[in-house]
Design a protein around this motif. Sequence first.
Motif, PDB file in Angstrom:
ATOM      1  N   PRO A 687      42.336  25.016  48.378  1.00  0.00           N
ATOM      2  CA  PRO A 687      41.687  24.627  49.801  1.00  0.00           C
ATOM      3  C   PRO A 687      43.195  25.766  51.034  1.00  0.00           C
ATOM      4  O   PRO A 687      42.499  25.815  52.093  1.00  0.00           O
ATOM      5  N   GLU A 688      43.759  25.482  51.664  1.00  0.00           N
ATOM      6  CA  GLU A 688      44.768  25.478  52.003  1.00  0.00           C
ATOM      7  C   GLU A 688      44.850  27.547  51.843  1.00  0.00           C
ATOM      8  O   GLU A 688      45.310  28.307  53.232  1.00  0.00           O
ATOM      9  N   GLU A 696      36.486  23.536  56.546  1.00  0.00           N
ATOM     10  CA  GLU A 696      35.483  25.033  55.616  1.00  0.00           C
ATOM     11  C   GLU A 696      35.644  24.959  53.765  1.00  0.00           C
ATOM     12  O   GLU A 696      35.038  24.386  53.120  1.00  0.00           O
ATOM     13  N   ALA A 697      37.154  24.724  53.985  1.00  0.00           N
ATOM     14  CA  ALA A 697      38.185  24.900  52.920  1.00  0.00           C
ATOM     15  C   ALA A 697      38.204  23.936  52.002  1.00  0.00           C
ATOM     16  O   ALA A 697      37.227  23.682  50.964  1.00  0.00           O
ATOM     17  N   PHE A 698      38.504  23.285  52.732  1.00  0.00           N
ATOM     18  CA  PHE A 698      38.347  21.766  51.768  1.00  0.00           C
ATOM     19  C   PHE A 698      36.748  21.112  51.224  1.00  0.00           C
ATOM     20  O   PHE A 698      36.773  20.837  50.304  1.00  0.00           O
ATOM     21  N   LEU A 699      35.676  21.132  52.699  1.00  0.00           N
ATOM     22  CA  LEU A 699      34.127  21.247  51.841  1.00  0.00           C
ATOM     23  C   LEU A 699      33.865  22.177  50.939  1.00  0.00           C
ATOM     24  O   LEU A 699      33.428  21.302  49.493  1.00  0.00           O
ATOM     25  N   ALA A 704      32.573  21.937  45.229  1.00  0.00           N
ATOM     26  CA  ALA A 704      32.007  22.203  43.949  1.00  0.00           C
ATOM     27  C   ALA A 704      32.743  21.427  42.716  1.00  0.00           C
ATOM     28  O   ALA A 704      32.292  21.235  42.005  1.00  0.00           O
ATOM     29  N   PHE A 705      33.737  21.124  42.781  1.00  0.00           N
ATOM     30  CA  PHE A 705      34.083  19.653  42.364  1.00  0.00           C
ATOM     31  C   PHE A 705      32.921  18.553  41.854  1.00  0.00           C
ATOM     32  O   PHE A 705      32.220  18.279  40.986  1.00  0.00           O
ATOM     33  N   ARG A 706      32.288  18.625  42.766  1.00  0.00           N
ATOM     34  CA  ARG A 706      31.213  17.497  42.584  1.00  0.00           C
ATOM     35  C   ARG A 706      30.056  18.619  42.050  1.00  0.00           C
ATOM     36  O   ARG A 706      29.378  17.589  41.633  1.00  0.00           O
ATOM     37  N   LEU A 707      29.233  19.358  42.510  1.00  0.00           N
ATOM     38  CA  LEU A 707      28.879  20.392  41.527  1.00  0.00           C
ATOM     39  C   LEU A 707      29.221  20.227  39.898  1.00  0.00           C
ATOM     40  O   LEU A 707      28.474  20.129  38.865  1.00  0.00           O
ATOM     41  N   TRP A 708      30.074  20.526  39.357  1.00  0.00           N
ATOM     42  CA  TRP A 708      30.803  20.356  38.081  1.00  0.00           C
ATOM     43  C   TRP A 708      31.096  18.582  37.969  1.00  0.00           C
ATOM     44  O   TRP A 708      30.475  18.791  36.164  1.00  0.00           O
ATOM     45  N   ALA A 709      31.251  17.827  38.446  1.00  0.00           N
ATOM     46  CA  ALA A 709      30.488  16.499  38.376  1.00  0.00           C
ATOM     47  C   ALA A 709      29.117  15.979  37.978  1.00  0.00           C
ATOM     48  O   ALA A 709      29.101  15.547  36.958  1.00  0.00           O
ATOM     49  N   VAL A 710      28.066  16.611  38.965  1.00  0.00           N
ATOM     50  CA  VAL A 710      27.016  16.447  38.288  1.00  0.00           C
ATOM     51  C   VAL A 710      26.712  17.340  37.475  1.00  0.00           C
ATOM     52  O   VAL A 710      25.989  16.372  35.489  1.00  0.00           O
ATOM     53  N   ALA A 711      27.505  18.168  37.012  1.00  0.00           N
ATOM     54  CA  ALA A 711      26.923  18.539  35.766  1.00  0.00           C
ATOM     55  C   ALA A 711      27.610  17.975  34.397  1.00  0.00           C
ATOM     56  O   ALA A 711      26.479  18.397  33.027  1.00  0.00           O
ATOM     57  N   ALA A 712      28.040  17.895  34.483  1.00  0.00           N
ATOM     58  CA  ALA A 712      29.453  17.014  33.087  1.00  0.00           C
ATOM     59  C   ALA A 712      28.861  15.689  33.057  1.00  0.00           C
ATOM     60  O   ALA A 712      28.221  15.435  31.622  1.00  0.00           O
ATOM     61  N   GLU A 713      27.846  14.630  34.343  1.00  0.00           N
ATOM     62  CA  GLU A 713      27.125  13.888  33.632  1.00  0.00           C
ATOM     63  C   GLU A 713      25.805  14.187  32.728  1.00  0.00           C
ATOM     64  O   GLU A 713      25.453  13.130  32.148  1.00  0.00           O
ATOM     65  N   GLN A 753      41.088  13.859  51.047  1.00  0.00           N
ATOM     66  CA  GLN A 753      40.898  12.038  50.032  1.00  0.00           C
ATOM     67  C   GLN A 753      38.998  12.913  49.476  1.00  0.00           C
ATOM     68  O   GLN A 753      39.000  12.366  48.263  1.00  0.00           O
ATOM     69  N   LEU A 754      38.706  13.288  50.334  1.00  0.00           N
ATOM     70  CA  LEU A 754      37.214  14.000  49.703  1.00  0.00           C
ATOM     71  C   LEU A 754      37.133  14.743  48.139  1.00  0.00           C
ATOM     72  O   LEU A 754      36.119  13.950  47.777  1.00  0.00           O
ATOM     73  N   ARG A 755      38.332  15.485  48.403  1.00  0.00           N
ATOM     74  CA  ARG A 755      38.211  16.779  47.112  1.00  0.00           C
ATOM     75  C   ARG A 755      38.851  15.263  46.579  1.00  0.00           C
ATOM     76  O   ARG A 755      38.950  16.179  45.013  1.00  0.00           O
ATOM     77  N   ILE A 756      39.922  14.732  46.422  1.00  0.00           N
ATOM     78  CA  ILE A 756      40.525  14.237  45.350  1.00  0.00           C
ATOM     79  C   ILE A 756      39.515  12.457  44.887  1.00  0.00           C
ATOM     80  O   ILE A 756      38.841  13.106  43.395  1.00  0.00           O
ATOM     81  N   THR A 757      38.752  12.269  45.519  1.00  0.00           N
ATOM     82  CA  THR A 757      37.597  11.079  44.388  1.00  0.00           C
ATOM     83  C   THR A 757      36.337  12.423  43.950  1.00  0.00           C
ATOM     84  O   THR A 757      36.437  11.812  42.552  1.00  0.00           O
ATOM     85  N   ALA A 758      35.986  13.031  44.521  1.00  0.00           N
ATOM     86  CA  ALA A 758      35.039  14.082  43.627  1.00  0.00           C
ATOM     87  C   ALA A 758      36.040  14.269  42.432  1.00  0.00           C
ATOM     88  O   ALA A 758      35.380  15.289  41.285  1.00  0.00           O
ATOM     89  N   LEU A 759      36.924  15.040  42.603  1.00  0.00           N
ATOM     90  CA  LEU A 759      37.950  15.604  41.174  1.00  0.00           C
ATOM     91  C   LEU A 759      38.167  14.006  40.126  1.00  0.00           C
ATOM     92  O   LEU A 759      37.722  14.004  39.393  1.00  0.00           O
TER      93      LEU A 759
END
Length: 1437
Positions: A687-688, A696-699, A704-713, A753-759
């Motif tokens: 993101p940096e 905005e970069a971190f969000l 993107a990780f959350r969308l991928w997580a939903v698809a992996a569901e 940490q939001l990015r890490i939890t989504a990962l």
Amino acid sequence: MLGRPKLGQLEEDLLQFQNQFLATGTEPAAKVVRKADKRRVESMKDEQVSLDKRDVVTFKDLPPSLTPAPPKKSKSKSAHVKFEDEDPEDRLDHHDRHITAVLSKIIERDTSESSISLPLNLGAPFPKAFHRFEMKTETRPSSARKSIFAQNIAAKKAIERDRSAGVCSSFSNVVPSASDGQVPESESLLTNSKRGFPSEILNKTQLSRIANGLGLDRPSTEQEAVRIHEENIERLRNMSADEILEEQKKLFAQLDPNLISFLKMSGSAHKSQEKKKPSQKEKQVTFQEGQTISGLDVEPEMQVVMTDRASTASEKQLLHAEEIKEDIEETVQMSECHITVDELPVKPQKEWLHMDVVEYEKIEWMKDLPPPKKKKTRKGMQARFSFSGDLVPPASDLPVHLGLHHHGEEPAEAGYSLQELFHLSRSQFIQQRALSLQTLGNVVQKAKSGELASSLQGSVLKVLLDAGFLFLLRFSLDDAAENVIAAAVHTLKLLLVCPTDEEYLDRTFSWYQGAAAYPFLTNQVEEDDDDDEEEDKDKVESEEGKALKESEKPDADVAQTDLIKGLLKMNILKRLRYILEVARPVPLVTIDILHILIRIARHSSEACSQILHCPRLVESIVTEFLPSTWKPQINSEELLQSLHGIPCSLAMKLFRVMACGGRNTSAILLNKYDLKSKICRFVVQDPEDLHLTQQEAFLLSTEAFRLWAVAAEYGQACTLFNDLYPVLVKILHSLPNTEVQKLVCSTTWQLSQLRITALITLLANVTKTAGCAAALQAALTSDCGGKDHSPLPGVSWSHVVGLQTSMHACLKHFLKEIGSQASWEAVQNVVTVLFVYLGVYYNKLQEQPSYNPVECLQDLEQLDSEVLQPLLRDSAFSSMWEHLRSCSAVCNPNSCCPGPESVSSLVDLSCEGEKPNNSLLGSKSPFPFLTAVLYLINNIVTIHKGLIKKFTFVMNFKGLQEYLVHICQSTLHVTHASAWILRHEYHFQYLLLKLAVRMVNSNSYVAQQASLYHTVALTLLSRLLPGSEHLSHDLLSSIVFNQEFVPEGKIGGPEAEDLSSILHLDVIQSSAAPVSAAGIICKPSHGTLLREAYSLLPTIRVCYSIHFAYLHPAAVRSQASYEGLTHLVQAVLLPDWKGTILPADWMFLPLINLYDRVSKVEIKGKAVENLPHNLVDIVTNSLRWVLLVETWRSRVLQDLPVAARVARLMCVFLTGNDLFLEKPVYCFMVTLLSLYCQPKILNELDLEMPLPGLTSFYSLYVKLLEQFDSVSFGDHLFGCFILLPLQRRFNVQLRQAVFGEHVGVLRALGVPLKQFPVPLERYTLPPEDSLELLRLYFKVLVSGTLRLTFCPVLYVVTVAHVNSFIFSQDNVPQDMESARSSMLKKSYLLTDEVLKKHLLYYKLADVESPVGFQMYEELPPIRCKRLESVLGHALQK
């Protein structure tokens, strides 16, 4: 020849003449011809031709365009237009201006209502002629010349003004002067005499306060008023008091009540004025006609909303008079305030043309507003708002330059009302439309935040929506002006979107089962179909029919039920797409539109589908707001101009929310719109390194990780895991090197940490998919029949094997910070997700073909010794259990209650404002972390049974026990605002109960508290929400019917119940058990039946499992989510929330199902033939379970009314003709009846309250009476249930149904007094006051329909009430008194001596007496006197 009408003929004759004339077809003598305007016809034809020649573009969904009106034409031109076919004679007559033409058009004025005054008697033969030289000369400037007529009019007005002022001064006893002193009486009299009012009359006669002479067209109106007053006084002197009162009543009936109250208060004010001290200040209010009111100067209090009311009638009257008085003052003030030259903002100059005469009336609006005046009122005043949405207090003196004063109905009041803002929003000026929309948006924002709740009555949002606010916004979106569109979009976003709702939903995304949420659908009441055929229709057809029915509704009706559906029906998506694609608005508008689309997507799966299929909407968002390349350098000015072409995290979030709507939607987004490449683009790069702002970069990377997580569901996009594996592992390996103490207050760490939890959530879902790969491969290999199978995922278990090692290292690193409160709060979310991942990993590990038990057990022991045991024994972890009760949503229902501005058509989560720290969503909430820990421990002890004893101390925390006790006692009212929060707490309770099931045999403390855990399980089972059907099935299978959690059955509970019955510790009335019509005597005791129910708990479980079979499809879908079967998950979005999974009375569900089946067949007039063969076993097992719960777990049924429980038992009698005569059914029914007849429970019995599942208890009772009359055979148990609702405190309709419509049941209600479990005092006291029912009582007694041998209980009751009625000497209406005397006389003259003696000599109900009551040996003296007063001579004879 037709005859002419003659004298004496009626209207019917005239009609007959008319019909004869019409039948002959003769031409009439006169004909009415209406000539059309040829010029208008020709012009309209020309216009129509020109309109037809234009190219008109029409759209299907848009309203028709308005046709412009024809241009106005000058009257002067039309006057000289000539036509060739026009008659010259008619044209000359039209322009004729001769005197004859003028006189022929004279119309007499209507003078029927005008007053006629006689000429004055002046003593001269002719009136005096008016001469110009008699006019008073006035010195005036030359520029202000007036005509003679204007001067005469002005002089008359001056005389009338002086005369009215004289009347006002004469009618007021005290007139304040310029100073504080009083005007001398001599000066007042002198003034009156100068103005034509004789002082002699004033001294002799008291003047009237009503008749003042104003309005009379005579010169001496004052003398005429005095004469009228004297005539009134003289007439009153000649009338008697009764005549005066009668006339007064007539006046009161004719006059307005407001006018009457005003006149009364004016009189009282006039009287009190004479008694006032001279030092008191007074004020005088003058009517336009000259009337006055005097009163004290009281400073009124100002409040926006006055909630208190006048306590007495006099206070209300005084208050109403004061309000009238204030209105009069305001009117007089407005009429007397005239503008002067000094008050003009621009002074007129002599050089100005035609400005020599200043017309002050026309420029009065230019003067300054009078200072606002506070009103003393207790009525709710109209709310006014500033441009920022704040409430403007009434009568607030705000400066004019703020722009809050306008030319409305109340120009002196600052601020805009909602109605004025609506009116301003349709202005022709763009700025005014935009300003009104912005102000309405600010009002909505303030209202939703709760800032206006304390100052306003009612809901602002409800008022706005009822007034058509949604349609106003929709119309404004179609505006051509950009700033109006921007204001409309922003206001719509403020109405629909709650930012804190989105914040908390994002925060819970990485919790255990946190990605799932309930759709924001409103609870719509649907009509129930009674036909079985309609219930068995295909689901697809029913959905299509429902959609068709909804499409036929008007937009207003749809929006009134659901705002989002209304917007979708109004094509909001197409308009938003146009604004984004064509209008390309500023970034703020673009962000607001994306917020609106996210809110629409959260509504339902159908809304997600409509967004997906809206033409070019998704394509535009992907292209414009998720570009793969963009300008490296972005200046702030360029960013403010447009957001198009720049990546936006909200666009990624929109697709993530849409993907939650269903696996098909997710697949279309990933494949058709190539979101896989977008995910890779923003996941791979740090993101940096993105050329965006840091936040905005971190969000963007997080989404993107959350969308991928939903698809992996769903098992989708897992091939990306293999491609991006190095990137993901690199991020994981960097976590153990993080120095938490340096990042406690860092904004970068909060975003990171939001990015890490989504990962980690993504890795957990990928691990679930990999765990299913082996089972899918085995099913595909073994099946040769060609069945449809889910495709194999792109990831296998070998791809995720090493991830738990990295997770283990991260846990060991972060758990070192648990001792520091600040550091622990910084890493708690990451640690929670790590525990969830390890739970998922070990849950899937034992299902794999490569599973090695030895290695797995060693890993678990290492995890336990290095991570879990140090954590569980830490003091910080122990303190978390103490916060359970304070942070619980179950124990604190107010923490998740709906907000003050919640409306039924718009669902929100009521998260407006920051949640307190001590709440389930707060920063100090232990629930997410403890839930993750319990999830991991359950999976560990499932694999390694030897570790169970190491976790037994977890169940011994004191805070946990207090929490469990409290949740069993709390009462919940679940709404949309609380459902999603409660679901997370229910996960914690379920995992705790699962751990208790595994420890009950090894932990003595858990065994001691088994009854508490069983109560918690029963309570949780009744509260579980849709989407948790798998948890319900697991609870029923593992703990609810588990004998280990019913310790009372093993430690002497049945014996204790028998001993309690023997010693009468429950204060139950000692009555023998009812004997059935089949001769069955209920010999088994209460304890024996409990022992039988306890021993047959496995059989009872099978019975209930069969009746819960309708939940099987939902349970399968729920199991796929909880067990990680990603290939079976259809949607991450939960089912529609419409209540709990099981009803509160699920214990009675088999009885209710059988009754419903019988009722539906009987309604069609068919015989009941399809009842199950094991009907007796089903009913008996249900009654066994109800008896066990009522005896040992009665706290579970506290939310179910006693009346509802009794009604469910009555269904047993309505199910089969002789079902209640079966011995096991009969015995359990007798025991349950004795429980419900305990004094404490009888006091809670309320048949008036609405009962769940019943339209009314009365209708059920009528069915029960009909069934008793048909098949009871005089059964005593059935009779007890018939008699139970006839208690005196219940509705009289129930007793009238027995003694009126179903009087035949009285011959079969032979329940002996000693077998009846309810005390007779509940039937005989208090005395009956229904005259109709008392007549029915007396009728059935005298006619012999009711006898002591037929129905002993009701015989005693009727005799008691009739005796109390006939000997009562209370003051009653005449009809009651005549009926009482008649009934007593008939009772004395009865030929049946036994009944006569019972009615006259009844004393007191007594069950031990042979007749059921005690009797007097001789009549008491008071009864004798009553007999003598009624019978008189008949008694002596």
